[in-house]
Scaffold this motif. Structure first.
Motif, PDB file in Angstrom:
ATOM      1  N   SER A 118       0.834  -1.209   0.000  1.00 49.81           N
ATOM      2  CA  SER A 118       0.000   0.000   0.000  1.00 49.81           C
ATOM      3  C   SER A 118       0.863   1.252   0.000  1.00 49.81           C
ATOM      4  O   SER A 118       0.401   2.322  -0.397  1.00 49.81           O
ATOM      5  CB  SER A 118      -0.937   0.020   1.212  1.00 49.81           C
ATOM      6  OG  SER A 118      -0.230   0.301   2.403  1.00 49.81           O
ATOM      7  N   ALA A 131      -1.096   1.881   5.374  1.00 49.30           N
ATOM      8  CA  ALA A 131      -2.545   1.933   5.135  1.00 49.30           C
ATOM      9  C   ALA A 131      -3.195   0.585   5.420  1.00 49.30           C
ATOM     10  O   ALA A 131      -4.338   0.529   5.880  1.00 49.30           O
ATOM     11  CB  ALA A 131      -2.843   2.376   3.703  1.00 49.30           C
ATOM     12  N   CYS A 163      -4.497   0.376   8.880  1.00 55.07           N
ATOM     13  CA  CYS A 163      -5.569   1.301   9.270  1.00 55.07           C
ATOM     14  C   CYS A 163      -6.946   0.696   9.050  1.00 55.07           C
ATOM     15  O   CYS A 163      -7.947   1.409   9.033  1.00 55.07           O
ATOM     16  CB  CYS A 163      -5.429   2.608   8.482  1.00 55.07           C
ATOM     17  SG  CYS A 163      -3.902   3.499   8.863  1.00 55.07           S
ATOM     18  N   ARG A 164      -6.986  -0.614   8.876  1.00 59.52           N
ATOM     19  CA  ARG A 164      -8.270  -1.299   8.695  1.00 59.52           C
ATOM     20  C   ARG A 164      -9.031  -1.386  10.009  1.00 59.52           C
ATOM     21  O   ARG A 164      -8.462  -1.213  11.081  1.00 59.52           O
ATOM     22  CB  ARG A 164      -8.031  -2.725   8.206  1.00 59.52           C
ATOM     23  CG  ARG A 164      -7.440  -2.803   6.844  1.00 59.52           C
ATOM     24  CD  ARG A 164      -7.363  -4.254   6.405  1.00 59.52           C
ATOM     25  NE  ARG A 164      -6.332  -4.398   5.415  1.00 59.52           N
ATOM     26  CZ  ARG A 164      -5.509  -5.412   5.340  1.00 59.52           C
ATOM     27  NH1 ARG A 164      -5.607  -6.415   6.179  1.00 59.52           N
ATOM     28  NH2 ARG A 164      -4.598  -5.458   4.414  1.00 59.52           N
ATOM     29  N   LEU A 201     -12.842  -2.148   5.921  1.00 54.63           N
ATOM     30  CA  LEU A 201     -12.346  -0.787   5.819  1.00 54.63           C
ATOM     31  C   LEU A 201     -12.422  -0.080   7.168  1.00 54.63           C
ATOM     32  O   LEU A 201     -13.419  -0.210   7.886  1.00 54.63           O
ATOM     33  CB  LEU A 201     -13.167   0.001   4.794  1.00 54.63           C
ATOM     34  CG  LEU A 201     -13.098  -0.472   3.342  1.00 54.63           C
ATOM     35  CD1 LEU A 201     -14.021   0.379   2.470  1.00 54.63           C
ATOM     36  CD2 LEU A 201     -11.670  -0.427   2.820  1.00 54.63           C
ATOM     37  N   GLN A 245     -10.977   5.064   5.810  1.00 57.44           N
ATOM     38  CA  GLN A 245     -11.139   4.464   4.483  1.00 57.44           C
ATOM     39  C   GLN A 245     -12.609   4.499   4.047  1.00 57.44           C
ATOM     40  O   GLN A 245     -12.917   4.826   2.898  1.00 57.44           O
ATOM     41  CB  GLN A 245     -10.601   3.029   4.499  1.00 57.44           C
ATOM     42  CG  GLN A 245      -9.097   2.998   4.734  1.00 57.44           C
ATOM     43  CD  GLN A 245      -8.619   1.677   5.289  1.00 57.44           C
ATOM     44  OE1 GLN A 245      -9.319   1.023   6.061  1.00 57.44           O
ATOM     45  NE2 GLN A 245      -7.403   1.290   4.899  1.00 57.44           N
ATOM     46  N   ARG A 246     -13.519   4.171   4.978  1.00 59.67           N
ATOM     47  CA  ARG A 246     -14.968   4.233   4.652  1.00 59.67           C
ATOM     48  C   ARG A 246     -15.381   5.660   4.303  1.00 59.67           C
ATOM     49  O   ARG A 246     -16.141   5.883   3.358  1.00 59.67           O
ATOM     50  CB  ARG A 246     -15.807   3.729   5.829  1.00 59.67           C
ATOM     51  CG  ARG A 246     -15.812   2.232   6.021  1.00 59.67           C
ATOM     52  CD  ARG A 246     -16.903   1.763   7.014  1.00 59.67           C
ATOM     53  NE  ARG A 246     -17.023   2.582   8.201  1.00 59.67           N
ATOM     54  CZ  ARG A 246     -16.350   2.389   9.336  1.00 59.67           C
ATOM     55  NH1 ARG A 246     -15.513   1.370   9.427  1.00 59.67           N
ATOM     56  NH2 ARG A 246     -16.515   3.179  10.363  1.00 59.67           N
ATOM     57  N   VAL A 306     -11.628   9.196  -3.224  1.00 57.12           N
ATOM     58  CA  VAL A 306     -10.692   8.278  -3.880  1.00 57.12           C
ATOM     59  C   VAL A 306     -10.984   8.299  -5.370  1.00 57.12           C
ATOM     60  O   VAL A 306     -12.102   8.037  -5.787  1.00 57.12           O
ATOM     61  CB  VAL A 306     -10.871   6.836  -3.351  1.00 57.12           C
ATOM     62  CG1 VAL A 306      -9.944   5.873  -4.080  1.00 57.12           C
ATOM     63  CG2 VAL A 306     -10.650   6.783  -1.855  1.00 57.12           C
ATOM     64  N   THR A 351      -3.973   7.724  -2.076  1.00 55.53           N
ATOM     65  CA  THR A 351      -4.881   7.268  -1.014  1.00 55.53           C
ATOM     66  C   THR A 351      -4.163   6.672   0.196  1.00 55.53           C
ATOM     67  O   THR A 351      -4.510   7.027   1.333  1.00 55.53           O
ATOM     68  CB  THR A 351      -5.917   6.283  -1.586  1.00 55.53           C
ATOM     69  OG1 THR A 351      -6.627   6.949  -2.642  1.00 55.53           O
ATOM     70  CG2 THR A 351      -6.899   5.840  -0.525  1.00 55.53           C
ATOM     71  N   PRO A 352      -3.178   5.802   0.043  1.00 55.35           N
ATOM     72  CA  PRO A 352      -2.522   5.269   1.251  1.00 55.35           C
ATOM     73  C   PRO A 352      -1.880   6.362   2.105  1.00 55.35           C
ATOM     74  O   PRO A 352      -1.985   6.328   3.335  1.00 55.35           O
ATOM     75  CB  PRO A 352      -1.476   4.302   0.692  1.00 55.35           C
ATOM     76  CG  PRO A 352      -1.991   3.927  -0.655  1.00 55.35           C
ATOM     77  CD  PRO A 352      -2.683   5.152  -1.181  1.00 55.35           C
ATOM     78  N   VAL A 370      -4.712   8.177   3.849  1.00 54.63           N
ATOM     79  CA  VAL A 370      -5.308   7.384   4.937  1.00 54.63           C
ATOM     80  C   VAL A 370      -4.468   7.504   6.203  1.00 54.63           C
ATOM     81  O   VAL A 370      -4.989   7.852   7.271  1.00 54.63           O
ATOM     82  CB  VAL A 370      -5.484   5.899   4.535  1.00 54.63           C
ATOM     83  CG1 VAL A 370      -5.807   5.023   5.744  1.00 54.63           C
ATOM     84  CG2 VAL A 370      -6.553   5.766   3.460  1.00 54.63           C
TER      85      VAL A 370
END
Length: 161
Positions: free
Chosen positions: A37, A77, A80-81, A87, A91-92, A100, A106-107, A110
């Motif tokens: 990521s 990233a 970060c789940r 997600l 991320q959500r 996005v 994005t990573p 995040v």
């Protein structure tokens, strides 16, 4: 060329790897440890796509020799789940607010937003703009990214609407 054995905790998992002295953290994460990521864009620390958390602080992994973070906790990233593997709230929020597009930045976004919200859990729109200013995005124009920061900061973590 001499190699060094380093030990890292990446996303909560202990990793031991041998790296050349000049191996950058971004390359170590991507190529040696398969945490893909972490994107490498400018390789000069300008674009922020390679941002990871080092002991909780956002840092440009393309500027850090891997040997300098021996013993540190690294969060990418992937780390970060949500606890269930889905997600995470940032991320959500990025998906929900259409923050996005091509996904290259994005990573970095995040992990930067995750670190920012730890320090500033209820940001103003101006603070949210500052939070994403350090990562270059050539697609979204930042309005959707700022909306995502504010959405993720909602008391319900953006879980509703």
């Amino acid at each position: 060329m001499s190699e060094h054995e380093i030990e890292l905790s990446v996303n909560g998992r202990r990793q031991v790897v041998r790296v050349p002295a000049r191996r950058l953290l971004s390359d170590c994460l991507r190529h040696d440890l398969a945490f893909t990521s972490t994107h490498v864009g400018c390789e000069q620390g300008t674009c922020g796509a390679c941002t990871v958390l080092v002991d909780g602080a956002p840092m440009r992994s393309c500027l850090l020799p891997a040997v300098t973070v021996d013993g540190c906790e690294i969060t990418t990233a992937e780390g970060c789940r949500a606890p269930d593997g889905g997600l995470g709230r940032v991320q959500r929020a990025l998906v929900r607010c259409q923050g996005v597009q091509c996904g290259f930045c994005t990573p970095g976004m995040v992990v930067s937003i995750v670190a920012f919200l730890r320090e500033c859990p209820r940001p103003s729109p101006e603070q949210a703009r500052d939070a994403v200013a350090g990562v270059l995005c050539r697609c979204t124009g930042y309005q959707d990214l700022v909306a995502a920061v504010l959405h993720a900061a909602r008391p319900d973590g953006g879980a509703s609407g």
